[in-house]
Design an enzyme around this catalytic site. Structure first.
Site, PDB file in Angstrom:
ATOM      1  N   ASN A   7       6.266  61.858  50.002  1.00  0.00           N
ATOM      2  CA  ASN A   7       7.060  63.080  50.066  1.00  0.00           C
ATOM      3  C   ASN A   7       6.157  64.164  50.645  1.00  0.00           C
ATOM      4  O   ASN A   7       5.310  64.717  49.956  1.00  0.00           O
ATOM      5  CB  ASN A   7       7.517  63.436  48.640  1.00  0.00           C
ATOM      6  CG  ASN A   7       8.396  64.663  48.604  1.00  0.00           C
ATOM      7  OD1 ASN A   7       8.579  65.347  49.629  1.00  0.00           O
ATOM      8  ND2 ASN A   7       8.941  64.965  47.446  1.00  0.00           N
ATOM      9  N   ARG A  90      10.678  60.686  52.051  1.00  0.00           N
ATOM     10  CA  ARG A  90      11.734  61.646  51.759  1.00  0.00           C
ATOM     11  C   ARG A  90      11.874  62.558  52.980  1.00  0.00           C
ATOM     12  O   ARG A  90      10.896  63.149  53.438  1.00  0.00           O
ATOM     13  CB  ARG A  90      11.344  62.483  50.541  1.00  0.00           C
ATOM     14  CG  ARG A  90      12.396  63.510  50.248  1.00  0.00           C
ATOM     15  CD  ARG A  90      11.996  64.424  49.139  1.00  0.00           C
ATOM     16  NE  ARG A  90      13.057  65.375  48.932  1.00  0.00           N
ATOM     17  CZ  ARG A  90      12.869  66.586  48.457  1.00  0.00           C
ATOM     18  NH1 ARG A  90      11.673  66.996  48.138  1.00  0.00           N
ATOM     19  NH2 ARG A  90      13.887  67.392  48.299  1.00  0.00           N
ATOM     20  N   HIS A 179      19.368  67.426  47.436  1.00  0.00           N
ATOM     21  CA  HIS A 179      19.143  66.668  46.187  1.00  0.00           C
ATOM     22  C   HIS A 179      20.018  65.410  46.142  1.00  0.00           C
ATOM     23  O   HIS A 179      20.304  64.890  45.065  1.00  0.00           O
ATOM     24  CB  HIS A 179      19.511  67.498  44.928  1.00  0.00           C
ATOM     25  CG  HIS A 179      18.581  68.619  44.627  1.00  0.00           C
ATOM     26  ND1 HIS A 179      19.007  69.786  44.042  1.00  0.00           N
ATOM     27  CD2 HIS A 179      17.249  68.737  44.802  1.00  0.00           C
ATOM     28  CE1 HIS A 179      17.977  70.597  43.883  1.00  0.00           C
ATOM     29  NE2 HIS A 179      16.895  69.995  44.334  1.00  0.00           N
ATOM     30  N   ARG A 240      15.325  81.300  43.592  1.00  0.00           N
ATOM     31  CA  ARG A 240      16.369  81.524  44.614  1.00  0.00           C
ATOM     32  C   ARG A 240      17.595  82.183  44.000  1.00  0.00           C
ATOM     33  O   ARG A 240      17.955  81.910  42.851  1.00  0.00           O
ATOM     34  CB  ARG A 240      16.800  80.198  45.250  1.00  0.00           C
ATOM     35  CG  ARG A 240      15.721  79.494  46.013  1.00  0.00           C
ATOM     36  CD  ARG A 240      16.329  78.330  46.809  1.00  0.00           C
ATOM     37  NE  ARG A 240      15.304  77.488  47.386  1.00  0.00           N
ATOM     38  CZ  ARG A 240      15.172  76.178  47.141  1.00  0.00           C
ATOM     39  NH1 ARG A 240      16.028  75.559  46.345  1.00  0.00           N
ATOM     40  NH2 ARG A 240      14.214  75.500  47.708  1.00  0.00           N
ATOM     41  N   GLU A 383      13.789  60.239  41.769  1.00  0.00           N
ATOM     42  CA  GLU A 383      14.019  60.258  43.214  1.00  0.00           C
ATOM     43  C   GLU A 383      13.105  59.264  43.933  1.00  0.00           C
ATOM     44  O   GLU A 383      13.542  58.567  44.841  1.00  0.00           O
ATOM     45  CB  GLU A 383      13.809  61.676  43.751  1.00  0.00           C
ATOM     46  CG  GLU A 383      14.946  62.597  43.334  1.00  0.00           C
ATOM     47  CD  GLU A 383      14.665  64.066  43.567  1.00  0.00           C
ATOM     48  OE1 GLU A 383      13.899  64.646  42.770  1.00  0.00           O
ATOM     49  OE2 GLU A 383      15.194  64.627  44.531  1.00  0.00           O
TER      50      GLU A 383
END
Ligand code: ADP
Length: 405
Positions: A7, A90, A179, A240, A383
């Site tokens: 990743n 990823r 996601h 965010r 993940e």
């Protein structure tokens, strides 16, 4: 088969080495501050930890540092890189091209490159990682797994914004969602726990980590999600904003803010951190709230309220819902956040069992009462494990094709 999952961020690479098909993690590590004066590489291997502190100028060098760590004579996990038979990467943005994971070819790299425009912070780093791995591993298949892929089943009614249609045609402005690897993983695990086929379940999956998103899943496929063209839309997150009136941007520009400044403000200084003025971490805020801090309480309340609103709207989208699933650091661990979100949803069919909620922390379990019409599940996400599974499946296909040529 040993599979390395990578990743790559702009200044970091996280990695995990898997033994497949067992999905067993042999070791995992992180190289950070790539390109800075002092970089750092860490690897944790069943308690025997390795650390390398030296200047690591770029991703290609970082890959060689990872090789040194993986093959370390005492604390490594393999004796040679040749033991690794495939790498899974990823990749954040696959645009409208990818509905699943794929083997990286040169043509595919060009497509990922084209989507750099839509994900300028992520795709260039992901691509650099793929190229660095190709250079180091030669013929070993490199597999790309996209955050957006699972959401490609979202219908036009849900992915288009109320903008002139030509904005979509000319500039590809639409909801993509992110996601996806996590939403898909927990959806499949939930189906298994519910004893149903993966394409027979209707679910609402809440991924609540540093980034947060929620997805409506009908018959195993994503039909709506809260993140949009970028990961900024939707839920309030650690730093965010989530959903905003877009006119706030014009207003702030008229007040003298520059677009770049607003980008930083909305992505890095807002959310839990911005509202509380204290922290982006739910654990810190919970502690502060317990000590009587009003701003911590307000930030947590706003965070939970937005999630509750989305759950309500996705119940309307799905009509029938089998379960609401919580995952990510907050969803898996925060008893009080789950309580806040699920408070007074009984009329919509969701009844939290407070006792069960207290006991299911960091593990999979059910937290609804026996009378709850809709089940409430906690399922830890994985993940990297999901990327390893896809990589294993595609690498085996690739091997078969290669051996028949
Ligand atoms: P990422 O999205 O980077 O993978 P995580 O899924 O690890 O991040 O989620 C990080 C968030 O999870 C942080 O806000 C942290 O506060 C929260 N978190 C982790 N453990 C707990 C806990 N025990 N209680 C409450 N919140 C937690």
């Amino acid at each position: 088969m040993k599979i390395l999952v990578l990743n790559c961020g702009s200044s970091s690479i996280k990695y995990q080495l898997f033994e497949m098909p067992e999905n067993k993690v042999l070791t995992k590590g992180l190289v950070q501050r790539i390109g800075e004066e002092q970089s750092q590489a860490l690897q944790g291997n069943n308690g025997s930890n390795l650390e390398i502190d030296e200047k690591i100028p770029d991703h290609a060098h970082a890959m060689h540092v990872i090789e040194r760590m993986l093959t370390h004579p005492e604390k490594g996990a393999i004796s040679s890189l040749e033991e690794i038979e495939a790498c899974g990467h990823r990749v954040v943005h696959g645009g409208e091209t990818f509905t699943g994971s794929v083997v990286c070819t040169q043509e595919l790299e060009k497509v990922i490159e084209a989507y750099c425009e839509l994900a300028p912070l992520h795709n260039p780093a992901n691509l650099t990682g793929i190229r660095a791995a190709k250079a180091m591993f030669g013929d070993v298949p490199q597999i790309a797994c996209f955050d957006t892929a699972f959401h490609q089943s979202i219908p036009k009614t849900a992915y288009l914004y109320g903008l002139p249609y030509e904005m979509y045609q000319k500039h590809k402005i639409r909801r993509y969602g992110f996601h996806g690897t996590s939403h898909r993983y927990v959806a499949r695990e939930a189906a298994e726990r519910l004893g149903k086929h993966k394409y027979a379940v209707n679910l609402i999956t809440c991924h609540l980590g540093n980034g947060c998103s929620i997805a409506a899943i009908r018959e195993g496929k994503s039909v709506d999600t809260s993140m949009g063209l970028t990961p900024l839309e939707g839920l309030v997150m650690g730093t965010r904003t989530g959903d905003l009136d877009p006119a706030i941007i014009f207003h702030l520009i008229r007040l003298g803010y520059q677009p770049g400044e607003l980008d930083t403000l909305f992505n890095k200084k807002s959310g839990l951190l911005g509202i509380s003025g204290l922290s982006n971490d739910v654990r810190d805020l919970q502690e502060k709230e317990e000590a009587g801090d009003e701003s911590a309480k307000l930030a947590l309340d706003i965070f939970a309220y937005r999630i509750k609103k989305y759950i309500g709207s996705y119940l309307a989208v799905l009509n029938r819902c089998d379960a609401v699933v919580f995952t990510g650091g907050i969803g898996e661990n925060s008893i009080s956040m789950r309580e806040r979100i699920l408070n007074e949803l009984d009329n919509l069919g969701l009844q939290l069992d407070n006792k069960k909620n207290q006991t299911v922390v960091g593990e999979a379990g059910e937290i609804h009462t026996n009378n709850s019409r809709i089940k409430i599940l906690v399922i830890p996400t994985n993940e990297e494990g999901a990327i390893a599974r896809d990589t294993y499946a595609l690498a085996r296909e690739y091997e078969m094709v290669e051996s028949t040529i």
